[in-house]
Scaffold this active site. Structure first.
Site, PDB file in Angstrom:
ATOM      1  N   TYR A  51       0.849  -1.206   0.000  1.00  0.00           N
ATOM      2  CA  TYR A  51       0.000   0.000   0.000  1.00  0.00           C
ATOM      3  C   TYR A  51       0.876   1.245   0.000  1.00  0.00           C
ATOM      4  O   TYR A  51       1.877   1.306   0.703  1.00  0.00           O
ATOM      5  CB  TYR A  51      -0.894   0.024   1.241  1.00  0.00           C
ATOM      6  N   GLU A  53      -0.538   4.910  -0.341  1.00  0.00           N
ATOM      7  CA  GLU A  53      -1.300   6.149  -0.512  1.00  0.00           C
ATOM      8  C   GLU A  53      -0.363   7.362  -0.483  1.00  0.00           C
ATOM      9  O   GLU A  53       0.497   7.460   0.401  1.00  0.00           O
ATOM     10  CB  GLU A  53      -2.335   6.314   0.599  1.00  0.00           C
ATOM     11  N   ASP A 197      -7.976  13.207 -24.774  1.00  0.00           N
ATOM     12  CA  ASP A 197      -7.931  11.798 -24.351  1.00  0.00           C
ATOM     13  C   ASP A 197      -7.343  11.015 -25.522  1.00  0.00           C
ATOM     14  O   ASP A 197      -8.003  10.822 -26.546  1.00  0.00           O
ATOM     15  CB  ASP A 197      -9.357  11.339 -24.023  1.00  0.00           C
ATOM     16  N   THR A 223      -4.950   5.650 -21.594  1.00  0.00           N
ATOM     17  CA  THR A 223      -4.741   4.337 -20.997  1.00  0.00           C
ATOM     18  C   THR A 223      -3.348   3.892 -21.428  1.00  0.00           C
ATOM     19  O   THR A 223      -2.747   4.476 -22.333  1.00  0.00           O
ATOM     20  CB  THR A 223      -5.783   3.316 -21.501  1.00  0.00           C
ATOM     21  N   LYS A 226      -3.362   0.141 -24.759  1.00  0.00           N
ATOM     22  CA  LYS A 226      -3.857   0.033 -26.146  1.00  0.00           C
ATOM     23  C   LYS A 226      -2.640   0.086 -27.081  1.00  0.00           C
ATOM     24  O   LYS A 226      -1.800  -0.810 -27.010  1.00  0.00           O
ATOM     25  CB  LYS A 226      -4.885   1.127 -26.415  1.00  0.00           C
ATOM     26  N   ARG A 232      -2.735  -2.884 -18.129  1.00  0.00           N
ATOM     27  CA  ARG A 232      -3.975  -2.109 -17.976  1.00  0.00           C
ATOM     28  C   ARG A 232      -3.750  -1.045 -16.930  1.00  0.00           C
ATOM     29  O   ARG A 232      -3.426  -1.350 -15.781  1.00  0.00           O
ATOM     30  CB  ARG A 232      -5.099  -3.018 -17.527  1.00  0.00           C
TER      31      ARG A 232
HETATM   32  N1  DSN Z   1     -13.255   0.056 -24.111  1.00  0.00           N
HETATM   33  C1  DSN Z   1     -12.372   0.899 -24.868  1.00  0.00           C
HETATM   34  C2  DSN Z   1     -12.425   0.609 -26.314  1.00  0.00           C
HETATM   35  O1  DSN Z   1     -12.640  -0.537 -26.673  1.00  0.00           O
HETATM   36  O2  DSN Z   1     -12.234   1.488 -27.129  1.00  0.00           O
HETATM   37  C3  DSN Z   1     -12.592   2.332 -24.606  1.00  0.00           C
HETATM   38  O3  DSN Z   1     -12.561   2.558 -23.255  1.00  0.00           O
END
Ligand code: DSN
Length: 414
Positions: A51, A53, A197, A223, A226, A232
């Protein structure tokens, strides 16, 4: 995974089955990828036991000798890679990252302006069923009916009329490049903050194939799993002037302890993303998507905007006489994994829409190139023309599996 096999064979078997599925199928969901074995080792490490914080140098628990170093490395790598003034690597994923930016820059009830979900935007960009459409006043821009593209004059007009306090750019299903400079100028003209974003295209920004929003945006969220090909998780990059507010929004306002195993894996992914190989990877993602798009056009598919500038392709299946869901399910049976998706101005409902969405980050991670994209387009066409012919679909599945064995994905060995 010898301990897992012994303690919980049921879960072990399911993970092994998923591993095989990922290995032996052509994964075209544009938001998915294969992380490296190094990223997975960091994710599966003892860091999950700790942990922490707070932030490096200012924690509420002792024992942070190594965690502080790991988080500092991740933050510095993020700042260097994206040329950002400040980085927060603690958001659990993309939606909490966006929520943190709103929390930091807005008051409840302020007006935000983002891209409509059925036109390619994200739930957290102000869509009515998400917190972002409930706790803030939300106005939504769409793509143009004629071109399927964003119309920056219309966005400017809407911004002048609506006077939002924050404008969001970004999408989950938009196949064209964003003009971040235009968004930044529009935001400035109306005195709004600008949030970019870039969850889908972060890897393309790193590779220099797409414009970076960093010079124009107050905050950039992404994120990490991707096109960036990490674990993740998510990051917020922002101007130094917003650093304090953003950090306080992530913790203590919205989150508790950061997921240190994810932070370490983000650091590893950022190191991988700063290599020349990654630049080539980003370029190949786009080359592959363009070739796949061209081949699909030749087979008579109806591509939204007529093609792609990035890693994804959106297809309206109406002209082929099938729905998106029918197509996605048939392709899945053939070992080709896509998702059904609304298309702009879709007369059908989101759970049974007209389109499918596909993309090239995962197949590019396996080393597939232009030749394989043409083959994939041929299989997609064959499946669509033979929906209902399960024998034919099974034969394609066998061919897909054979190709996959020639292109082992990173991080998995059967
Ligand atoms: N779930 C993602 C996507 O597939 O584009 C977006 O958050």
């Amino acid at each position: 995974m010898r301990w897992l096999e012994k303690i919980d064979p049921e879960i072990y078997q399911l993970i092994k089955a998923e591993e095989r599925r990922q290995y032996e199928s052509i994964r075209l969901i544009p938001s998915e990828n294969y992380t490296s074995a190094a990223v997975m080792e960091a994710t599966g490490s003892v860091l999950t036991n700790k942990y922490s914080e707070g932030y490096p140098g200012k924690r509420y628990y002792e024992g942070q000798q190594y965690i502080d170093q790991i988080e500092n490395i991740a933050r510095e790598r993020a700042k260097n890679l994206f040329k950002a003034e400040h980085a927060n690597v603690q958001p659990y994923s993309g939606s909490p990252a966006n929520m943190a930016v709103y929390y930091a820059l807005l008051e409840p009830g302020d007006k935000i302006m983002g891209m409509s979900l059925p036109h390619g935007g994200h739930l957290t960009h102000g869509w009515k069923v998400s917190f972002s459409g409930r706790f803030y006043q939300s106005v939504q821009y769409t793509v143009s009916k004629e071109t399927g593209r964003l119309d920056y004059d219309q966005i400017r007009e809407m911004a002048k009329r609506e006077r939002p306090k924050l404008i969001v750019s970004g999408a989950t299903a938009y196949p064209r490049e964003f003009d971040f400079k235009a968004f930044g100028e529009i935001a400035q003209e109306v005195g709004a903050y600008f949030l970019a974003d870039i969850a889908h295209i972060a890897g393309l920004v790193v590779a220099g194939v797409h414009q970076s929003p960093i010079p124009y945006a107050d905050a950039v969220t992404t994120t990490t799993h991707k096109t960036l090909r990490g674990p993740r998780g998510a990051m917020i990059l922002c101007k130094a002037s917003h650093a304090n507010a953003i950090d306080r929004a992530v913790f203590p306002a919205l989150q508790g302890g950061p997921h240190n195993h994810t932070t370490a894996a983000i650091a590893v992914a950022l190191k991988e993303a700063s290599s020349p190989d990654f630049i080539e990877y980003g370029k190949q993602i786009v080359r592959n998507a363009k070739v796949l798009a061209e081949a699909l056009l030749e087979y008579g598919f109806s591509l939204i905007t007529g093609g792609t500038d990035n890693h994804l392709i959106l297809i309206d299946m109406t002209s082929k006489g099938v729905t998106g869901k029918q197509t996605a399910k048939a392709l899945d049976r053939a070992g080709i994994v896509v998702n059904y998706n609304t298309v702009p101005f879709d007369p059908r409902k989101p759970f049974d829409p007209s389109g499918i969405r596909l993309g090239t980050p995962s197949v590019t991670s396996r080393g597939m190139k232009e030749e394989e994209m043409r083959l994939i387009a041929r299989w997609i066409n064959e499946v669509v023309q033979n929906i209902g012919d399960e024998e034919r679909i099974q034969r394609i599945k066998n061919e897909v599996r054979e190709l996959c064995h020639h292109f082992p994905p990173p991080g998995i060995s059967l």
